[in-house]
Design a protein around this motif. Structure first.
Motif, short mmCIF file in Angstrom:
data_model
loop_
_atom_site.label_atom_id
_atom_site.label_comp_id
_atom_site.label_asym_id
_atom_site.label_seq_id
_atom_site.Cartn_x
_atom_site.Cartn_y
_atom_site.Cartn_z
N CYS A 180 0.82 -1.21 0.00
CA CYS A 180 0.00 0.00 0.00
C CYS A 180 0.86 1.27 0.00
O CYS A 180 0.66 2.17 -0.82
CB CYS A 180 -0.94 -0.02 1.20
N MET A 181 1.83 1.34 0.89
CA MET A 181 2.69 2.52 0.93
C MET A 181 3.59 2.60 -0.30
O MET A 181 3.91 3.70 -0.77
CB MET A 181 3.54 2.49 2.21
N GLY A 182 3.99 1.45 -0.84
CA GLY A 182 4.82 1.46 -2.04
C GLY A 182 4.09 2.05 -3.23
O GLY A 182 4.64 2.89 -3.96
N LEU A 183 2.84 1.65 -3.45
CA LEU A 183 2.06 2.19 -4.56
C LEU A 183 1.77 3.68 -4.37
O LEU A 183 1.84 4.46 -5.33
CB LEU A 183 0.76 1.40 -4.71
N GLY A 184 1.43 4.07 -3.14
CA GLY A 184 1.19 5.48 -2.88
C GLY A 184 2.43 6.33 -3.09
O GLY A 184 2.37 7.41 -3.69
N GLY A 185 3.58 5.84 -2.61
CA GLY A 185 4.82 6.57 -2.81
C GLY A 185 5.20 6.68 -4.27
O GLY A 185 5.76 7.69 -4.71
N GLY A 186 4.88 5.66 -5.08
CA GLY A 186 5.18 5.71 -6.50
C GLY A 186 4.41 6.81 -7.21
O GLY A 186 4.96 7.51 -8.07
N ALA A 187 3.14 6.98 -6.88
CA ALA A 187 2.34 8.05 -7.49
C ALA A 187 2.89 9.42 -7.14
O ALA A 187 2.92 10.33 -7.97
CB ALA A 187 0.89 7.92 -7.05
N LEU A 188 3.34 9.59 -5.90
CA LEU A 188 3.92 10.88 -5.49
C LEU A 188 5.27 11.11 -6.15
O LEU A 188 5.58 12.22 -6.60
CB LEU A 188 4.07 10.91 -3.97
N PHE A 189 6.06 10.05 -6.23
CA PHE A 189 7.43 10.20 -6.74
C PHE A 189 7.45 10.59 -8.22
O PHE A 189 8.19 11.49 -8.62
CB PHE A 189 8.19 8.90 -6.52
N ILE A 190 6.63 9.94 -9.05
CA ILE A 190 6.68 10.23 -10.48
C ILE A 190 6.25 11.67 -10.76
O ILE A 190 6.81 12.34 -11.64
CB ILE A 190 5.81 9.23 -11.28
N VAL A 191 5.29 12.19 -10.00
CA VAL A 191 4.88 13.58 -10.20
C VAL A 191 5.98 14.53 -9.74
O VAL A 191 6.27 15.54 -10.39
CB VAL A 191 3.56 13.86 -9.46
N SER A 192 6.63 14.20 -8.62
CA SER A 192 7.64 15.10 -8.07
C SER A 192 8.83 15.27 -9.01
O SER A 192 9.43 16.35 -9.05
CB SER A 192 8.12 14.57 -6.71
N VAL A 193 9.18 14.24 -9.77
CA VAL A 193 10.34 14.36 -10.66
C VAL A 193 9.94 14.78 -12.07
O VAL A 193 10.78 15.30 -12.81
CB VAL A 193 11.13 13.04 -10.73
N ALA A 194 8.70 14.58 -12.47
CA ALA A 194 8.29 14.90 -13.84
C ALA A 194 7.71 16.30 -13.96
O ALA A 194 7.71 16.86 -15.07
CB ALA A 194 7.27 13.87 -14.33
N ILE A 195 7.23 16.88 -12.87
CA ILE A 195 6.60 18.20 -12.97
C ILE A 195 7.63 19.31 -13.08
O ILE A 195 7.42 20.32 -13.76
CB ILE A 195 5.66 18.44 -11.76
N ILE A 196 8.78 19.14 -12.44
CA ILE A 196 9.77 20.23 -12.35
C ILE A 196 10.45 20.51 -13.69
O ILE A 196 10.67 21.69 -14.03
CB ILE A 196 10.80 19.92 -11.24
N PRO A 197 10.85 19.52 -14.51
CA PRO A 197 11.51 19.84 -15.78
C PRO A 197 10.69 20.73 -16.70
O PRO A 197 11.27 21.43 -17.55
CB PRO A 197 11.74 18.47 -16.41
N SER A 198 9.37 20.76 -16.58
CA SER A 198 8.56 21.62 -17.43
C SER A 198 8.61 23.08 -17.00
O SER A 198 8.19 23.95 -17.77
CB SER A 198 7.11 21.13 -17.43
#
Length: 470
Positions: A180-198
């Motif tokens: 449960c925590m792994g899946l939740g952390g994955g959703a947060l992580f991908i947004v945190s690294v993909a939003i900034i380059p734009s």
């Protein structure tokens, strides 16, 4: 019309040769040509050829996309996204960095009959799913669902912590803390690294490094919080307090995350885009991530136990080695990222990873000296932190189409996930059979191998020139 006919007759009588596109009818063709120039994304009706006469491919995606505004490279909204990324890192990788405190508690109190290798599977599964889920969540980000990912990830993460506070058996911890925590952390992580380059171009690595330092701060605060509260209010309420803190810090990303138009392309993305494996630099870097992450988190999982068993430290002193290790990662996330904007992420990453590998072997020489362990923990945290913070910047730097950066980041973190999933349980088996020297050699050897692969990635991208920025 009569005037044009008379003009054409006069030209023929005077012996001038008429061409199909002569000046006798300029208005029609000039109008068509002007319309073509006014529509830069119109698909041409003819097939262009190269110098040798071979037809050139035309990418429909580039022709159909409207021109996008320039990257702001700063401003209030851009730095607000960095703050959102900071708290998402704080609650995703920050809890992975802090798992050592749960590892110690589970092996000594909650599940004393379970081995180190078995317990480490909980944290390894959490880290694996955090990275693995990004393979499918990255394309969802590319489709413009960033806010939905943040909110779903926040709910899953907090729910997993609350369920962990109720666990009493191994399989319950696997479900709550691992899955449960792994899946939740994955959703947060991908947004945190993909939003900034734009939002950033020249300051991209530095901005991602600041956001990634949230993982290091989480690795400092969460273990201390659990260590202080658990003897007073028990395991259940100590974990619930951490869940409430995670909920409070995730309110900002849930409310303020914003996707720029450039990260929401009109064409639909595949849920699993493997096109990156057609490019040699990307393949090499994914292999480097897998090899490096095999040993990268071994000290974070086992430093507490090493301090108490091998170094002979008191339980309190041994515990604080983990926050010290994470505090060194704060510098390791920010400073190398700042340098990477000027020297290139691949250049900085190769040096930092090589130094972290050498420090893994230096760990063998430190046994009974508290000051030596503290200095080593700070240095290892600093240089190993670059391997985490510079991963997104490196993927962006070797990706030419920013419309697929979310999917590329997902593939790269999936490769890292395989390394984490395998590495820490293997390290637990090595400790049980070969002792601490084998574990330390495993940590140093995998990181040095990862450093070599990062260097090969650089050579594949820009060649052998030392001064080339990569």
């Amino acid at each position: 019309m009569a005037t044009q006919t008379t003009s054409a007759r006069n030209s023929l009588e005077s012996g001038e040769k008429e061409t199909p596109f002569s000046s006798t009818a300029p208005s029609l063709y000039d109008d068509i040509e002007a319309q073509d120039h006014a529509l830069p994304h119109r698909i041409p009706t003819h097939t262009p050829h190269d110098k040798e006469g071979a037809p050139l491919e035309i990418s429909p995606s580039h022709l159909s996309q409207p021109p996008q505004p320039g990257v702001p490279d700063g401003g209030c909204m851009a730095w607000l996204q960095v703050a959102c990324g900071f708290f998402m890192f704080f609650n995703s990788w920050g809890l992975i960095n802090a798992f050592g405190v749960w590892q110690t508690y589970y092996t000594t109190t909650l599940l004393p009959s379970s081995s180190n290798s078995a317990i480490s599977w909980i944290g390894s599964l959490e880290a694996f799913l955090l990275c693995c889920s990004t393979v499918f969540l990255g394309p969802l980000f590319d489709r413009g669902h960033a806010r939905a990912l943040v909110r779903a990830g926040s709910c899953l993460l907090v729910l997993g912590l609350l369920m962990t506070s109720l666990c009493t058996t191994y399989w319950q911890l696997i479900l709550a803390q691992g899955i449960c925590m792994g899946l939740g952390g994955g959703a947060l992580f991908i947004v945190s690294v993909a939003i900034i380059p734009s939002y950033f171009s020249t300051k991209r690595a530095f901005a991602i490094g600041i956001a990634a330092s949230g993982s290091s701060l989480g690795g400092v605060i969460y273990p201390i919080l659990f260590h202080r509260l658990q003897p007073r209010i028990g395991f259940g309420w100590a974990t619930r307090v951490i869940a409430f803190l995670a909920l409070a810090t995730l309110l900002l990303p849930c409310a303020c995350i914003r996707t720029r138009p450039t990260t929401t392309p009109t064409r639909r993305k595949k849920l699993l885009d493997l096109s990156g494996f057609r490019e040699r630099p990307f393949c090499l870097f994914c292999l480097a991530a897998f090899i490096g992450f095999l040993g990268l988190y071994v000290p974070f999982f086992y430093i507490n136990e090493f301090g108490s068993e091998a170094a002979g430290l008191s339980p309190t002193l041994a515990f604080y080695l983990l926050p010290i290790l994470s505090s060194g990662s704060i510098v390791g996330c920010i400073l190398p990222s700042f340098i990477a904007d000027h020297a290139g992420p691949l250049n900085v990453l190769s040096i930092c990873t090589a130094v972290a590998g050498l420090l893994g072997f230096c760990w063998m020489a430190i046994h009974h000296t508290l000051s030596g362990l503290i200095v080593w923990a700070l240095l290892y945290g600093a240089f190993s932190g670059a391997f985490v913070s510079l991963q997104p910047s490196t993927v962006v730097s070797i990706t030419d189409d920013m419309g697929v950066v979310g999917g590329r980041l997902g593939i790269n973190t999936f490769c890292a996930a395989l390394g984490i999933l395998i590495g820490n349980p293997v390290a637990g088996i090595i400790v049980g059979r070969g002792g601490w020297v084998g574990l330390q050699a495993f940590c140093g050897g995998t990181l040095l191998a990862g450093a070599v692969l990062v260097m090969v990635t650089r050579w594949s991208r820009v060649g052998h020139g030392i001064r080339e920025k990569a």
